[in-house]
Design a protein around this motif. Structure first.
Motif, short mmCIF file in Angstrom:
data_model
loop_
_atom_site.label_atom_id
_atom_site.label_comp_id
_atom_site.label_asym_id
_atom_site.label_seq_id
_atom_site.Cartn_x
_atom_site.Cartn_y
_atom_site.Cartn_z
N LEU A 116 -1.07 4.93 8.58
CA LEU A 116 -1.72 5.55 7.43
C LEU A 116 -2.90 4.72 6.93
CD1 LEU A 116 1.21 6.99 5.28
CD2 LEU A 116 -0.58 8.24 6.44
N GLU A 117 -2.68 3.43 6.71
CA GLU A 117 -3.76 2.57 6.21
C GLU A 117 -4.90 2.51 7.23
OE1 GLU A 117 -4.57 -1.95 4.53
OE2 GLU A 117 -2.86 -1.57 5.84
N ALA A 118 -4.53 2.41 8.51
CA ALA A 118 -5.56 2.32 9.55
C ALA A 118 -6.41 3.58 9.60
CB ALA A 118 -4.90 2.07 10.91
N MET A 119 -5.77 4.75 9.52
CA MET A 119 -6.50 6.01 9.64
C MET A 119 -7.35 6.29 8.41
SD MET A 119 -3.43 8.28 11.33
CE MET A 119 -4.30 9.83 11.18
N GLU A 120 -6.85 5.95 7.24
CA GLU A 120 -7.56 6.30 6.01
C GLU A 120 -8.56 5.24 5.58
OE1 GLU A 120 -8.37 9.03 2.92
OE2 GLU A 120 -7.24 9.19 4.79
N GLU A 121 -8.15 3.97 5.68
CA GLU A 121 -8.98 2.88 5.14
C GLU A 121 -9.77 2.15 6.22
OE1 GLU A 121 -9.20 2.65 2.00
OE2 GLU A 121 -7.51 3.95 1.47
N ARG A 122 -9.51 2.44 7.50
CA ARG A 122 -10.17 1.75 8.62
C ARG A 122 -9.96 0.24 8.54
NH1 ARG A 122 -10.86 6.70 9.12
NH2 ARG A 122 -12.53 7.65 10.32
N GLN A 123 -8.74 -0.15 8.15
CA GLN A 123 -8.40 -1.56 8.09
C GLN A 123 -6.89 -1.71 8.26
OE1 GLN A 123 -9.72 -2.60 4.13
NE2 GLN A 123 -7.76 -2.07 3.20
N VAL A 124 -6.47 -2.94 8.58
CA VAL A 124 -5.06 -3.24 8.79
C VAL A 124 -4.72 -4.52 8.03
CG1 VAL A 124 -3.35 -4.01 10.48
CG2 VAL A 124 -4.81 -2.07 11.00
N THR A 125 -3.59 -4.53 7.35
CA THR A 125 -3.13 -5.72 6.65
C THR A 125 -1.98 -6.35 7.41
OG1 THR A 125 -3.78 -4.77 4.51
CG2 THR A 125 -2.23 -6.62 4.47
N ILE A 126 -2.15 -7.61 7.80
CA ILE A 126 -1.12 -8.34 8.54
C ILE A 126 -0.76 -9.58 7.73
CG2 ILE A 126 -0.53 -9.48 10.71
CD1 ILE A 126 -2.72 -7.86 12.07
N HIS A 127 0.44 -9.60 7.21
CA HIS A 127 0.95 -10.73 6.41
C HIS A 127 -0.02 -11.11 5.29
CE1 HIS A 127 4.63 -12.30 8.56
NE2 HIS A 127 4.24 -11.31 9.32
N GLY A 128 -0.48 -10.09 4.56
CA GLY A 128 -1.30 -10.33 3.38
C GLY A 128 -2.78 -10.47 3.65
N HIS A 129 -3.19 -10.51 4.92
CA HIS A 129 -4.60 -10.62 5.25
C HIS A 129 -5.10 -9.29 5.81
CE1 HIS A 129 -4.84 -14.99 4.65
NE2 HIS A 129 -3.63 -15.05 5.19
N THR A 130 -6.26 -8.85 5.35
CA THR A 130 -6.82 -7.56 5.75
C THR A 130 -7.89 -7.76 6.81
OG1 THR A 130 -6.39 -6.63 3.56
CG2 THR A 130 -7.98 -5.48 4.95
N TYR A 131 -7.80 -6.96 7.87
CA TYR A 131 -8.75 -7.05 8.98
C TYR A 131 -9.39 -5.69 9.20
CZ TYR A 131 -5.96 -11.25 9.92
OH TYR A 131 -5.30 -12.44 9.80
N PRO A 132 -10.72 -5.62 9.29
CA PRO A 132 -11.38 -4.34 9.56
C PRO A 132 -11.17 -3.89 11.00
CG PRO A 132 -12.99 -6.11 9.54
CD PRO A 132 -11.68 -6.72 9.13
N LEU A 133 -11.12 -2.59 11.20
CA LEU A 133 -10.97 -2.03 12.54
C LEU A 133 -12.35 -1.77 13.15
CD1 LEU A 133 -8.04 0.40 11.74
CD2 LEU A 133 -7.92 -1.59 13.23
N PRO A 134 -12.41 -1.64 14.47
CA PRO A 134 -13.71 -1.40 15.12
C PRO A 134 -14.36 -0.12 14.62
CG PRO A 134 -12.03 -1.98 16.75
CD PRO A 134 -11.31 -1.76 15.45
N ASP A 135 -15.67 -0.06 14.77
CA ASP A 135 -16.44 1.11 14.39
C ASP A 135 -17.22 1.58 15.61
OD1 ASP A 135 -17.69 3.09 12.85
OD2 ASP A 135 -19.39 1.77 12.43
N PRO A 136 -17.03 2.81 16.05
CA PRO A 136 -16.19 3.88 15.49
C PRO A 136 -14.71 3.65 15.78
CG PRO A 136 -17.19 4.62 17.52
CD PRO A 136 -17.79 3.27 17.23
N PHE A 137 -13.86 4.35 15.03
CA PHE A 137 -12.41 4.24 15.19
C PHE A 137 -11.82 5.64 15.17
CE2 PHE A 137 -8.19 3.86 13.08
CZ PHE A 137 -7.52 3.20 14.11
N LEU A 138 -11.18 6.03 16.26
CA LEU A 138 -10.62 7.38 16.39
C LEU A 138 -9.18 7.28 16.86
CD1 LEU A 138 -10.87 10.52 16.63
CD2 LEU A 138 -11.68 10.15 18.97
N VAL A 139 -8.27 7.89 16.10
CA VAL A 139 -6.86 7.99 16.49
C VAL A 139 -6.61 9.40 16.97
CG1 VAL A 139 -4.47 7.96 15.69
CG2 VAL A 139 -6.06 6.21 14.90
#
Length: 306
Positions: A113-136
């Motif tokens: 959900l977070e990846a699809m909507e926010e284009r980012q992932v949180t791992i142990h409290g740290h947020t990392y942006p996903l590649p652009d473009p990003f398609l699921v």
């Protein structure tokens, strides 16, 4: 875009509309729910797109024992440095195929959900942006539901399109057999991409700048509102659905080489953009009505702007 479409249709035979709609979702920044029986080429469709745009492709096979960290990533202890290292999950790619997404539990599904909507992932409290473009692109088998977990409405609404793959015509199936090359004798070299990630980003910016006049905006709003008034529909489309129709219409206009949206663009993308967002009434379900029919009923009842 013409080169990209032509290259994909050389590999994906008999699915011209799904090829174009998949590229449309990529340009519009949306995600796709892909439904079809096994063996129709769902994985090949997404992999072919990734190969043709020089994008990184990852395939995740969803199973009941999968954990959210198997998708997003985790931290592991590095004995050499005496520190925790972040191991990024397979979601860090330009194109992610979530194969049989409904076979994993709700907790694992929610990891997307977070990846699809926010284009980012949180791992142990740290947020990392996903590649652009990003398609699921998530796949479902429409005929086998035993041992599955239906996607909640909140997650289904995150998908811009729901595309269905049908069996090919006899002519297309003959062409598939004629062009089949066994895996053991295929060339180890990857096909040469016909487009680049930079070109896709440029086209996405172009799609965002496509003009949609007030008459077209009103047309989209009336279609979406009409789905809420149908007697066959218990829950109609949301404003997010209208935004999806608008974004997809702009991207489709780019594929057609135009800088403006027409009502025909809206009508073309409305069915794949709305069919999965409607909840039919019990009576309509008993009568065998589908979401496609409900969307077409809404389209037929709304006057087209001139």
């Amino acid at each position: 875009m013409e080169r990209l479409i032509a290259s994909m249709e050389q590999t994906i035979i008999g699915q011209p509309m799904n090829v174009r709609l998949l590229i449309t979702a990529l340009l519009a920044g949306g995600h796709v729910l892909l439904e079809g029986a096994p063996g129709l080429g769902k994985t090949k469709l997404v992999r072919t797109l990734a190969e043709n745009i020089e994008g990184e492709f990852k395939r995740i096979q969803f199973t009941p024992d999968m954990m959210p960290s198997d998708i997003s990533g985790n931290v592991v202890w590095n004995a050499r440095t005496s520190e925790f290292d972040t191991v990024r999950g397979p979601v860090f790619a330009h194109l992610v195929l979530a194969d049989e997404i409904n076979r994993a539990g709700p907790k694992t599904q929610a990891a997307l959900l977070e990846a699809m909507e926010e284009r980012q992932v949180t791992i142990h409290g740290h947020t990392y942006p996903l590649p652009d473009p990003f398609l699921v692109v998530a796949t479902q088998n429409p005929v086998e539901y035993e041992g599955t977990y239906p996607l909640p409405e909140a997650q289904i609404d995150r998908f811009m399109f729901k595309l269905t793959l049908d069996y090919p015509s006899e002519e297309a199936e003959t062409a598939i057999l004629r062009g089949h090359v066994p895996l053991s004798v295929q060339s180890p070299n990857k096909p040469v991409p016909v487009s680049t990630i930079e070109e896709i980003r440029s086209k996405r910016a172009e799609a965002a700048g496509v003009i949609a006049e007030e008459a077209v905006l009103g047309y989209i709003a009336r279609i979406v509102r009409r789905t809420r008034e149908l007697s066959s529909v218990r829950l109609g489309a949301s404003p997010r659905a209208g935004i999806a129709v608008l974004s997809a219409s702009k991207a489709w206009a780019v594929l057609e080489g135009r800088t403006y949206v027409t009502p025909d663009d809206v009508k073309l993308v409305a069915v794949p953009a709305l069919r999965h967002r409607l909840i039919l009434s019990p009576q309509a379900e008993l009568e065998g009505m589908s979401g496609d029919e409900a969307v077409r009923e809404a389209l037929a009842s709304v006057p087209v702007p001139r």
